[in-house]
Design an enzyme around this catalytic site. Structure first.
Site, PDB file in Angstrom:
ATOM      1  N   THR A 114       0.817  -1.220   0.000  1.00  0.00           N
ATOM      2  CA  THR A 114       0.000   0.000   0.000  1.00  0.00           C
ATOM      3  C   THR A 114       0.850   1.270   0.000  1.00  0.00           C
ATOM      4  O   THR A 114       1.951   1.300   0.568  1.00  0.00           O
ATOM      5  CB  THR A 114      -0.903   0.020   1.257  1.00  0.00           C
ATOM      6  N   TYR A 155      -1.750   0.296  10.863  1.00  0.00           N
ATOM      7  CA  TYR A 155      -2.037  -0.429   9.607  1.00  0.00           C
ATOM      8  C   TYR A 155      -0.794  -0.474   8.724  1.00  0.00           C
ATOM      9  O   TYR A 155      -0.377  -1.536   8.243  1.00  0.00           O
ATOM     10  CB  TYR A 155      -3.191   0.277   8.876  1.00  0.00           C
ATOM     11  N   LYS A 195       1.649  -3.544   7.419  1.00  0.00           N
ATOM     12  CA  LYS A 195       1.894  -3.797   5.988  1.00  0.00           C
ATOM     13  C   LYS A 195       3.401  -3.815   5.688  1.00  0.00           C
ATOM     14  O   LYS A 195       3.857  -4.557   4.812  1.00  0.00           O
ATOM     15  CB  LYS A 195       1.198  -2.733   5.132  1.00  0.00           C
ATOM     16  N   GLU A 207       0.243   3.664   1.810  1.00  0.00           N
ATOM     17  CA  GLU A 207       0.337   4.102   3.209  1.00  0.00           C
ATOM     18  C   GLU A 207       1.720   3.819   3.793  1.00  0.00           C
ATOM     19  O   GLU A 207       2.120   4.422   4.781  1.00  0.00           O
ATOM     20  CB  GLU A 207      -0.731   3.406   4.061  1.00  0.00           C
TER      21      GLU A 207
HETATM   22  P1  NAP Z   1     -11.541  -4.687   1.882  1.00  0.00           P
HETATM   23  O1  NAP Z   1     -12.668  -4.355   0.973  1.00  0.00           O
HETATM   24  O2  NAP Z   1     -11.546  -4.152   3.275  1.00  0.00           O
HETATM   25  O3  NAP Z   1     -11.448  -6.301   1.951  1.00  0.00           O
HETATM   26  C1  NAP Z   1     -10.685  -6.947   2.934  1.00  0.00           C
HETATM   27  C2  NAP Z   1     -10.943  -8.437   2.900  1.00  0.00           C
HETATM   28  O4  NAP Z   1     -10.233  -9.064   3.992  1.00  0.00           O
HETATM   29  C3  NAP Z   1     -12.436  -8.817   3.083  1.00  0.00           C
HETATM   30  O5  NAP Z   1     -12.736  -9.922   2.284  1.00  0.00           O
HETATM   31  C4  NAP Z   1     -12.470  -9.188   4.555  1.00  0.00           C
HETATM   32  O6  NAP Z   1     -13.526 -10.064   4.887  1.00  0.00           O
HETATM   33  C5  NAP Z   1     -11.138  -9.905   4.698  1.00  0.00           C
HETATM   34  N1  NAP Z   1     -10.757 -10.027   6.111  1.00  0.00           N
HETATM   35  C6  NAP Z   1     -10.546  -9.043   7.017  1.00  0.00           C
HETATM   36  N2  NAP Z   1     -10.217  -9.566   8.210  1.00  0.00           N
HETATM   37  C7  NAP Z   1     -10.250 -10.901   8.071  1.00  0.00           C
HETATM   38  C8  NAP Z   1     -10.019 -11.995   8.963  1.00  0.00           C
HETATM   39  N3  NAP Z   1      -9.689 -11.818  10.250  1.00  0.00           N
HETATM   40  N4  NAP Z   1     -10.117 -13.259   8.474  1.00  0.00           N
HETATM   41  C9  NAP Z   1     -10.447 -13.472   7.183  1.00  0.00           C
HETATM   42  N5  NAP Z   1     -10.678 -12.490   6.289  1.00  0.00           N
HETATM   43  C10 NAP Z   1     -10.584 -11.220   6.740  1.00  0.00           C
HETATM   44  O7  NAP Z   1     -10.157  -4.263   1.236  1.00  0.00           O
HETATM   45  P2  NAP Z   1      -9.815  -3.942  -0.308  1.00  0.00           P
HETATM   46  O8  NAP Z   1     -10.025  -2.506  -0.552  1.00  0.00           O
HETATM   47  O9  NAP Z   1     -10.431  -4.965  -1.172  1.00  0.00           O
HETATM   48  O10 NAP Z   1      -8.213  -4.141  -0.297  1.00  0.00           O
HETATM   49  C11 NAP Z   1      -7.634  -5.417  -0.553  1.00  0.00           C
HETATM   50  C12 NAP Z   1      -6.218  -5.434   0.016  1.00  0.00           C
HETATM   51  O11 NAP Z   1      -5.461  -4.401  -0.583  1.00  0.00           O
HETATM   52  C13 NAP Z   1      -6.124  -5.185   1.514  1.00  0.00           C
HETATM   53  O12 NAP Z   1      -5.057  -5.947   2.007  1.00  0.00           O
HETATM   54  C14 NAP Z   1      -5.814  -3.704   1.630  1.00  0.00           C
HETATM   55  O13 NAP Z   1      -5.124  -3.449   2.835  1.00  0.00           O
HETATM   56  C15 NAP Z   1      -4.938  -3.518   0.413  1.00  0.00           C
HETATM   57  N6  NAP Z   1      -4.948  -2.193  -0.211  1.00  0.00           N
HETATM   58  C16 NAP Z   1      -6.124  -1.603  -0.584  1.00  0.00           C
HETATM   59  C17 NAP Z   1      -6.082  -0.386  -1.239  1.00  0.00           C
HETATM   60  C18 NAP Z   1      -7.357   0.295  -1.716  1.00  0.00           C
HETATM   61  O14 NAP Z   1      -7.284   1.487  -2.032  1.00  0.00           O
HETATM   62  N7  NAP Z   1      -8.472  -0.415  -1.821  1.00  0.00           N
HETATM   63  C19 NAP Z   1      -4.854   0.223  -1.523  1.00  0.00           C
HETATM   64  C20 NAP Z   1      -3.687  -0.419  -1.132  1.00  0.00           C
HETATM   65  C21 NAP Z   1      -3.751  -1.638  -0.493  1.00  0.00           C
HETATM   66  P3  NAP Z   1     -15.009  -9.487   5.266  1.00  0.00           P
HETATM   67  O15 NAP Z   1     -15.651  -9.176   3.955  1.00  0.00           O
HETATM   68  O16 NAP Z   1     -15.609 -10.642   5.978  1.00  0.00           O
HETATM   69  O17 NAP Z   1     -14.805  -8.282   6.112  1.00  0.00           O
HETATM   70  O1  F7E Z   2      -9.119   8.097   3.866  1.00  0.00           O
HETATM   71  C1  F7E Z   2      -9.515  11.556   5.048  1.00  0.00           C
HETATM   72  C2  F7E Z   2      -8.666  10.601   5.857  1.00  0.00           C
HETATM   73  O2  F7E Z   2     -10.177   6.024   4.778  1.00  0.00           O
HETATM   74  C3  F7E Z   2      -8.560   8.943   2.887  1.00  0.00           C
HETATM   75  C4  F7E Z   2      -7.347   2.043   2.402  1.00  0.00           C
HETATM   76  O3  F7E Z   2      -7.847   1.339   1.298  1.00  0.00           O
HETATM   77  O4  F7E Z   2      -6.125   3.528   0.969  1.00  0.00           O
HETATM   78  C5  F7E Z   2      -7.100   3.488   1.996  1.00  0.00           C
HETATM   79  O5  F7E Z   2      -6.665   4.199   3.138  1.00  0.00           O
HETATM   80  C6  F7E Z   2      -8.293  10.316   3.493  1.00  0.00           C
HETATM   81  C7  F7E Z   2      -7.570  10.269   4.847  1.00  0.00           C
HETATM   82  O6  F7E Z   2      -8.465   5.888   2.885  1.00  0.00           O
HETATM   83  C8  F7E Z   2     -12.914  11.301   6.301  1.00  0.00           C
HETATM   84  O7  F7E Z   2      -8.195  11.234   7.049  1.00  0.00           O
HETATM   85  C9  F7E Z   2     -11.509  12.883   5.812  1.00  0.00           C
HETATM   86  O8  F7E Z   2      -6.589  11.279   4.884  1.00  0.00           O
HETATM   87  O9  F7E Z   2     -10.691   6.744   2.407  1.00  0.00           O
HETATM   88  P1  F7E Z   2      -9.702   6.642   3.499  1.00  0.00           P
HETATM   89  P2  F7E Z   2      -6.950   5.749   3.352  1.00  0.00           P
HETATM   90  O10 F7E Z   2      -6.780   6.029   4.793  1.00  0.00           O
HETATM   91  O11 F7E Z   2      -6.135   6.567   2.404  1.00  0.00           O
HETATM   92  C10 F7E Z   2      -4.846   2.986   1.325  1.00  0.00           C
HETATM   93  C11 F7E Z   2      -3.953   3.061   0.121  1.00  0.00           C
HETATM   94  C12 F7E Z   2      -4.931   1.636   1.923  1.00  0.00           C
HETATM   95  O12 F7E Z   2      -4.029   0.828   1.808  1.00  0.00           O
HETATM   96  C13 F7E Z   2      -6.049   1.393   2.881  1.00  0.00           C
HETATM   97  O13 F7E Z   2      -6.303  -0.014   3.015  1.00  0.00           O
HETATM   98  O14 F7E Z   2      -9.555  10.946   3.754  1.00  0.00           O
HETATM   99  N1  F7E Z   2     -10.896  11.708   5.543  1.00  0.00           N
HETATM  100  N2  F7E Z   2     -12.743  12.667   6.292  1.00  0.00           N
HETATM  101  C14 F7E Z   2     -11.733  10.706   5.832  1.00  0.00           C
HETATM  102  N3  F7E Z   2     -11.594   9.379   5.721  1.00  0.00           N
HETATM  103  C15 F7E Z   2     -12.651   8.592   6.068  1.00  0.00           C
HETATM  104  N4  F7E Z   2     -12.542   7.241   5.936  1.00  0.00           N
HETATM  105  N5  F7E Z   2     -13.821   9.126   6.542  1.00  0.00           N
HETATM  106  C16 F7E Z   2     -14.000  10.478   6.676  1.00  0.00           C
HETATM  107  O15 F7E Z   2     -15.062  10.937   7.084  1.00  0.00           O
END
Ligand code: NAP
Ligand code: F7E
Length: 353
Positions: free
Chosen positions: A125, A152, A156, A127
């Site tokens: 990520t 988090y 990672k 992050e």
């Molecule tokens: P997501 O929608 O939150 O999906 C996470 C998955 O992990 C869900 O299927 C969840 O199951 C499962 N999970 C969580 N805790 C678990 C546990 N204890 N045992 C078994 N399964 C569990 O995340 P996503 O956006 O698809 O992201 C996929 C991966 O990419 C994650 O590792 C995330 O950190 C990483 N990532 C995401 C982004 C992004 O922008 N989306 C960017 C960079 C990296 P449930 O459905 O049951 O909750």
């Molecule tokens: O926040 C600000 C918050 O929760 C984005 C995950 O997929 O991407 C995701 O992490 C920004 C942050 O995503 C609200 O403070 C303001 O600065 O949508 P987010 P994230 O934290 O960037 C990375 C790449 C991952 O890997 C993670 O798994 O938005 N913000 N107001 C808010 N954020 C949330 N959630 N809610 C608010 O009301």
């Protein structure tokens, strides 16, 4: 036939990746966990629920992760499951460390001992970079330093280095994608993009009268999720495992996202925005923007969907959902319960069936 195992198939990326791999002719296995309310709505929404094989796994249960490999005998493993919400990682840091960090080594150990020929992808990520930009507009690449600022991201980082170590020490085909934020209409509702799209649509149809947000100055590099799962697949088809940044190369603030979303829904942002201090994180990453030139050069991956288009598409989808809801339609993606059969692999007297 190629077999793939996706941990976290019920999440945003897991569902899109399963859809993508099925189209390519893969046999797709995915892990899910038992919840009091089943969570198969994304698989149903993408019309792939009956087409995938589901294996019960909890990330904190090593035997279930090992069994997922024994059952699926995968050529490719995509480790996507994690506690993925940064804000929640401040509230539950220890369980986040287990689910998001330790689970990676548990799975790599299972790969090393049970299936060393499998190719392994780890969901890294942006992050990880934390505040390493320090206000500079430079784009982050594979050589930029990691400076995590959340539990988090720390978890990672452990996963990323573990993946590198297993690649070098045991010659596993194991690599990490450093994906910047990627969004879609099936994003979790707690993430800011879907939260905004959903709230704006509700205001527009008269079901809400405010949007509560935290740090609206934060900037992110937001792309479209289905394009990012294609990048994951490309990484496992490469000749050698390598770390790649996947990003659009553009950055926008939460405030800009809100403005474009409100314009699309025909409402005024200032009228409805409420700043909520409880939504500010103890530490936040101020700005992120990625340099995707390595993956473009070596694996021919490029982002396609631009920021404005992404925001508009997300708002339109939420508007259509709420308009259908007001007409009395049941959400078409609702799945009532754990249906019998449906590809769920059950254990009977210790053996998977
Ligand atoms: P997501 O929608 O939150 O999906 C996470 C998955 O992990 C869900 O299927 C969840 O199951 C499962 N999970 C969580 N805790 C678990 C546990 N204890 N045992 C078994 N399964 C569990 O995340 P996503 O956006 O698809 O992201 C996929 C991966 O990419 C994650 O590792 C995330 O950190 C990483 N990532 C995401 C982004 C992004 O922008 N989306 C960017 C960079 C990296 P449930 O459905 O049951 O909750
Ligand atoms: O926040 C600000 C918050 O929760 C984005 C995950 O997929 O991407 C995701 O992490 C920004 C942050 O995503 C609200 O403070 C303001 O600065 O949508 P987010 P994230 O934290 O960037 C990375 C790449 C991952 O890997 C993670 O798994 O938005 N913000 N107001 C808010 N954020 C949330 N959630 N809610 C608010 O009301």
């Amino acid at each position: 036939m190629n077999r793939a195992l996706i941990t976290g198939i019920t999440g945003q990326d897991g569902a899109y990746l399963a859809h993508y791999l099925l189209k390519k002719g893969y046999e797709v296995y995915g892990t899910y966990r038992r919840l009091s309310t089943p969570n198969f709505w994304r698989l149903n929404y993408l019309e792939i629920f009956p087409k995938v094989k589901l294996i019960p796994v909890d990330l904190t249960d090593p035997s279930s992760l090992g069994e997922a490999i024994t059952i699926s005998r995968p050529h490719e493993i995509y480790h996507l499951a994690a506690q993925s919400f940064v804000e929640a990682s401040f509230q539950t840091p220890v369980s986040t460390a287990h689910m998001t960090g330790v689970s990676v080594v548990t799975l790599l150990e299972a790969v090393r001992t049970l299936s060393p020929e499998s190719r392994f992808y780890f969901a890294g990520t942006s992050e990880l970079y934390g505040d390493s930009l320090g206000g500079s507009p430079a784009k982050l690449n594979e050589d930029s330093p990691f400076k995590p600022v959340s539990p988090y991201a720390a978890a990672k980082l452990f996963g990323l280095w573990s993946t590198e170590i297993y690649n070098r020490a045991y010659d596993l085909f194991a690599c990490t994608g450093i994906l910047f934020n990627h969004e879609s209409p099936i994003r979790g509702l707690e993430f800011v993009t879907r939260k905004i799209a959903n709230e704006v649509a509700k205001i527009s149809v008269g079901l809400s009268d405010q949007i509560r947000l935290g740090n609206v100055e934060a900037k992110r590099d937001w792309g479209y999720a289905p394009e990012y799962v294609d990048a994951m697949w490309r990484m496992l088809q490469a000749d050698t495992p390598r770390m790649y940044v996947v990003a659009t190369g553009e950055t926008h603030s939460v405030r800009e996202f809100l403005d474009v979303a409100c314009a699309e829904a025909g409402i005024r942002a200032d009228k409805y925005l409420k700043n909520d201090k409880s939504l500010h994180r103890p530490l936040d990453v101020p700005a992120l923007v990625g340099d995707h030139s390595r993956i473009t050069r070596e694996l021919h991956w490029k982002p396609k969907t631009r920021f404005d288009q992404l925001v508009k598409n997300m708002v339109r989808e939420e508007l259509s959902r709420w308009q259908r809801y007001l007409k009395g339609e049941v959400f078409p993606w609702d799945v009532p319960s754990y249906p019998d059969g449906h590809g769920i692999i059950r254990r009977v007297r210790g053996r998977a069936q």
